[in-house]
Design a protein around this motif. Structure first.
Motif, PDB file in Angstrom:
ATOM      1  N   LEU A   1      36.683  41.032  83.332  1.00  0.00           N
ATOM      2  CA  LEU A   1      36.041  39.970  82.569  1.00  0.00           C
ATOM      3  C   LEU A   1      35.742  40.492  81.170  1.00  0.00           C
ATOM      4  N   THR A   2      35.694  39.587  80.220  1.00  0.00           N
ATOM      5  CA  THR A   2      35.420  39.993  78.839  1.00  0.00           C
ATOM      6  C   THR A   2      34.061  39.516  78.356  1.00  0.00           C
ATOM      7  N   ASN A   3      33.351  38.773  79.192  1.00  0.00           N
ATOM      8  CA  ASN A   3      32.021  38.268  78.838  1.00  0.00           C
ATOM      9  C   ASN A   3      31.007  38.692  79.889  1.00  0.00           C
ATOM     10  N   LYS A   4      29.753  38.452  79.594  1.00  0.00           N
ATOM     11  CA  LYS A   4      28.638  38.804  80.467  1.00  0.00           C
ATOM     12  C   LYS A   4      28.896  38.356  81.907  1.00  0.00           C
ATOM     13  N   VAL A   5      28.655  39.253  82.848  1.00  0.00           N
ATOM     14  CA  VAL A   5      28.756  38.930  84.267  1.00  0.00           C
ATOM     15  C   VAL A   5      27.461  38.232  84.674  1.00  0.00           C
ATOM     16  N   ASP A   6      27.587  36.980  85.104  1.00  0.00           N
ATOM     17  CA  ASP A   6      26.401  36.199  85.461  1.00  0.00           C
ATOM     18  C   ASP A   6      26.154  36.115  86.956  1.00  0.00           C
ATOM     19  N   PHE A   7      27.225  36.244  87.751  1.00  0.00           N
ATOM     20  CA  PHE A   7      27.052  36.037  89.178  1.00  0.00           C
ATOM     21  C   PHE A   7      28.107  36.834  89.933  1.00  0.00           C
ATOM     22  N   MET A   8      27.685  37.444  91.034  1.00  0.00           N
ATOM     23  CA  MET A   8      28.591  38.162  91.925  1.00  0.00           C
ATOM     24  C   MET A   8      28.194  37.858  93.359  1.00  0.00           C
ATOM     25  N   LYS A   9      29.195  37.865  94.225  1.00  0.00           N
ATOM     26  CA  LYS A   9      28.910  37.574  95.630  1.00  0.00           C
ATOM     27  C   LYS A   9      29.973  38.226  96.503  1.00  0.00           C
ATOM     28  N   PHE A  10      29.530  38.980  97.521  1.00  0.00           N
ATOM     29  CA  PHE A  10      30.437  39.483  98.545  1.00  0.00           C
ATOM     30  C   PHE A  10      30.568  38.413  99.617  1.00  0.00           C
ATOM     31  N   ASN A  11      31.765  38.279 100.203  1.00  0.00           N
ATOM     32  CA  ASN A  11      31.873  37.364 101.338  1.00  0.00           C
ATOM     33  C   ASN A  11      31.234  38.032 102.555  1.00  0.00           C
ATOM     34  N   SER A  12      31.188  37.337 103.691  1.00  0.00           N
ATOM     35  CA  SER A  12      30.391  37.787 104.834  1.00  0.00           C
ATOM     36  C   SER A  12      30.845  39.118 105.416  1.00  0.00           C
ATOM     37  N   ASP A  13      32.121  39.463 105.337  1.00  0.00           N
ATOM     38  CA  ASP A  13      32.566  40.748 105.875  1.00  0.00           C
ATOM     39  C   ASP A  13      32.804  41.782 104.778  1.00  0.00           C
ATOM     40  N   ALA A  14      32.372  41.465 103.555  1.00  0.00           N
ATOM     41  CA  ALA A  14      32.473  42.355 102.388  1.00  0.00           C
ATOM     42  C   ALA A  14      33.912  42.754 102.067  1.00  0.00           C
ATOM     43  N   GLN A  15      34.852  41.899 102.403  1.00  0.00           N
ATOM     44  CA  GLN A  15      36.251  42.151 102.066  1.00  0.00           C
ATOM     45  C   GLN A  15      36.605  41.627 100.677  1.00  0.00           C
ATOM     46  N   ILE A  16      35.831  40.645 100.208  1.00  0.00           N
ATOM     47  CA  ILE A  16      36.085  40.030  98.907  1.00  0.00           C
ATOM     48  C   ILE A  16      34.801  40.045  98.089  1.00  0.00           C
ATOM     49  N   LEU A  17      34.947  40.396  96.818  1.00  0.00           N
ATOM     50  CA  LEU A  17      33.841  40.295  95.863  1.00  0.00           C
ATOM     51  C   LEU A  17      34.267  39.281  94.806  1.00  0.00           C
ATOM     52  N   ALA A  18      33.468  38.242  94.643  1.00  0.00           N
ATOM     53  CA  ALA A  18      33.704  37.253  93.587  1.00  0.00           C
ATOM     54  C   ALA A  18      32.813  37.591  92.404  1.00  0.00           C
ATOM     55  N   ILE A  19      33.386  37.534  91.203  1.00  0.00           N
ATOM     56  CA  ILE A  19      32.676  37.878  89.974  1.00  0.00           C
ATOM     57  C   ILE A  19      32.900  36.746  88.987  1.00  0.00           C
ATOM     58  N   CYS A  20      31.841  36.230  88.370  1.00  0.00           N
ATOM     59  CA  CYS A  20      32.060  35.162  87.396  1.00  0.00           C
ATOM     60  C   CYS A  20      31.165  35.303  86.176  1.00  0.00           C
ATOM     61  N   SER A  21      31.630  34.684  85.107  1.00  0.00           N
ATOM     62  CA  SER A  21      30.888  34.603  83.859  1.00  0.00           C
ATOM     63  C   SER A  21      30.785  33.137  83.479  1.00  0.00           C
ATOM     64  N   THR A  22      29.603  32.709  83.079  1.00  0.00           N
ATOM     65  CA  THR A  22      29.414  31.312  82.694  1.00  0.00           C
ATOM     66  C   THR A  22      29.780  31.068  81.232  1.00  0.00           C
ATOM     67  N   MET A  23      30.190  32.119  80.534  1.00  0.00           N
ATOM     68  CA  MET A  23      30.429  32.042  79.095  1.00  0.00           C
ATOM     69  C   MET A  23      31.838  31.593  78.709  1.00  0.00           C
ATOM     70  N   LYS A  24      32.771  31.620  79.652  1.00  0.00           N
ATOM     71  CA  LYS A  24      34.168  31.345  79.328  1.00  0.00           C
ATOM     72  C   LYS A  24      34.795  30.505  80.438  1.00  0.00           C
ATOM     73  N   LYS A  25      35.647  29.554  80.066  1.00  0.00           N
ATOM     74  CA  LYS A  25      36.316  28.711  81.061  1.00  0.00           C
ATOM     75  C   LYS A  25      37.148  29.562  82.013  1.00  0.00           C
ATOM     76  N   ASN A  26      37.146  29.146  83.267  1.00  0.00           N
ATOM     77  CA  ASN A  26      37.954  29.766  84.323  1.00  0.00           C
ATOM     78  C   ASN A  26      37.666  31.256  84.498  1.00  0.00           C
ATOM     79  N   SER A  27      36.482  31.676  84.144  1.00  0.00           N
ATOM     80  CA  SER A  27      36.136  33.095  84.187  1.00  0.00           C
ATOM     81  C   SER A  27      35.573  33.457  85.564  1.00  0.00           C
ATOM     82  N   LEU A  28      36.467  33.520  86.541  1.00  0.00           N
ATOM     83  CA  LEU A  28      36.110  33.862  87.910  1.00  0.00           C
ATOM     84  C   LEU A  28      37.209  34.755  88.461  1.00  0.00           C
ATOM     85  N   LYS A  29      36.831  35.898  88.967  1.00  0.00           N
ATOM     86  CA  LYS A  29      37.784  36.846  89.525  1.00  0.00           C
ATOM     87  C   LYS A  29      37.403  37.161  90.962  1.00  0.00           C
TER      88      LYS A  29
END
Length: 116
Positions: A33-61
């Protein structure tokens, strides 16, 4: 494990036992990401980490945690997430919901998981 995001868009992933034991070096640094990280979440088995920034469109990894690989095909090319505000996974990990700045909640099926 736990993750910490920064204003510059960098996410550090730490082994909790090592961190509490005094070793403060991250086991992985994610720089997708190139902007401030606003939110992160692991899924229930911790296999996936979602990372998003509210500062830029489509900024979710999404990152596959065991391999520390960020999915290059997320978000899909024709997807318009707008500005993501928050997200969560279903208890079984089969779905991910993303709320954006327009007030819409987008629901995505994660095909790797067979259950909701």
């Amino acid at each position: 494990m736990f993750a910490a995001g920064s204003d510059s868009g960098i996410v550090n992933i730490y082994n909790m036992d090592e961190f509490l034991g005094g070793k403060r070096k991250p086991i992985k640094v994610v720089e997708n990401l190139t902007n401030k990280v606003d939110f992160m979440k692991f899924n229930s088995d911790a296999q996936i980490l979602a990372i998003c920034s509210t500062m830029k469109k489509n900024s979710l990894k999404l990152m596959h945690v065991p391999s520390f690989t960020v999915y290059s095909n997320w978000p899909p090319l024709n997807t318009n997430l707008q500005y993501p505000r928050c997200l969560d996974f279903s208890p079984g990990g089969g779905f991910m919901a993303v709320r954006n700045a327009t007030g819409k909640v987008l629901l995505y099926k994660l095909y790797h998981y067979n259950h909701a």
